[in-house]
Scaffold this active site. Sequence first.
Site, short mmCIF file in Angstrom:
data_model
loop_
_atom_site.label_atom_id
_atom_site.label_comp_id
_atom_site.label_asym_id
_atom_site.label_seq_id
_atom_site.Cartn_x
_atom_site.Cartn_y
_atom_site.Cartn_z
N SER A 1 1.02 -1.16 -0.15
CA SER A 1 -0.28 -0.14 -0.15
C SER A 1 1.11 1.44 -0.14
O SER A 1 1.99 1.02 0.35
CB SER A 1 -0.84 -0.14 1.08
OG SER A 1 -1.69 -0.86 1.45
N1 SAH Z 1 -1.23 -4.93 3.82
C1 SAH Z 1 -0.51 -5.19 2.93
C2 SAH Z 1 -1.26 -5.06 1.64
C3 SAH Z 1 -1.62 -5.86 0.49
S1 SAH Z 1 -2.31 -5.58 -1.33
C4 SAH Z 1 1.29 -4.72 2.48
O1 SAH Z 1 1.13 -3.93 3.69
O2 SAH Z 1 1.66 -5.09 2.16
C5 SAH Z 1 -4.31 -6.52 -0.09
C6 SAH Z 1 -3.36 -8.31 0.10
O3 SAH Z 1 -4.49 -8.60 0.48
C7 SAH Z 1 -2.87 -8.74 -1.29
O4 SAH Z 1 -1.64 -9.36 -0.97
C8 SAH Z 1 -4.42 -9.83 -1.52
O5 SAH Z 1 -3.35 -10.78 -1.71
C9 SAH Z 1 -4.87 -10.09 -0.33
N2 SAH Z 1 -6.01 -9.79 -0.19
C10 SAH Z 1 -6.69 -9.88 -0.40
N3 SAH Z 1 -8.42 -10.91 -0.31
C11 SAH Z 1 -7.79 -11.63 0.76
C12 SAH Z 1 -8.62 -12.69 1.69
N4 SAH Z 1 -10.18 -12.53 1.55
N5 SAH Z 1 -7.67 -12.97 2.82
C13 SAH Z 1 -6.64 -12.62 3.11
N6 SAH Z 1 -6.18 -11.80 1.83
C14 SAH Z 1 -6.65 -11.39 1.02
#
Ligand code: SAH
Length: 221
Positions: free
Chosen positions: A69
């Site tokens: 993010s």
């Molecule tokens: N918090 C992260 C942002 C990652 S982007 C950081 O600091 O890097 C969002 C993430 O949510 C992705 O890795 C995606 O694979 C995950 N995601 C999407 N749907 C999800 C679900 N149902 N359960 C768990 N993770 C999920």
Amino acid sequence: MKLSKRQDTYRHQGLRNQLIKVIRMKGISDAPVLAAMEKVPRHFFFDSSFLEYAYEDQPFPIGAGQTISQPYTVAFQSSLLRINKGDKVLEIGTGSGYQACILAELGAKVFSIERQKSLYDKTRILLSEMGYQRIKLFYGDGYKGLPSYAPFDKVLVTAAAPYIPEPLIRQLKPGGILVVPVGDETQVMTTIHKISETETRREEHGNFRFVPMLEDKAKDH
Ligand code: SAH
């Protein structure tokens, strides 16, 4: 991991200070959140060929079609959570693990779920190498939350939720806060304050853009 990638030099720290100034100018004033972001080396979460992007206020690809993010967004969501030391916090969407580390630096006991096995595996190694063994990582479906570890003081969703998953509200303690971006094309940053087992208060905090929250574990592994 290469040693060159793991070094946090004065140059990196300088770039981080600049980034914090940018985020502050954009309206974030939560001192503990800014201090946590000043501490965690964001470039450790990047592949070594992209290190120069780590201290721009931008999201960035981390593999498996996902992104780390934007720093401003991490700061904004972290502020909305109003973390107290010792809070049990559930994060949906571990991704790179950067947001989880910021929550840990704020004193939270972090539980984080990721549905992409490749990201889960990579981040588990990185966080353990960085010394964040206290962060508990789970490979699973965030729509279900973590019933066996509930209740949580705070829940943070870091992917775009088409609707607010009911289990996440259920797994909040009364007095707890859920922060979730809700919507399809763009998302409205939404907070749900759980007043009691039967009463919630909803607030909205402007538009953001996240990668989608998808149902179930990814099937490509
Ligand atoms: N918090 C992260 C942002 C990652 S982007 C950081 O600091 O890097 C969002 C993430 O949510 C992705 O890795 C995606 O694979 C995950 N995601 C999407 N749907 C999800 C679900 N149902 N359960 C768990 N993770 C999920």
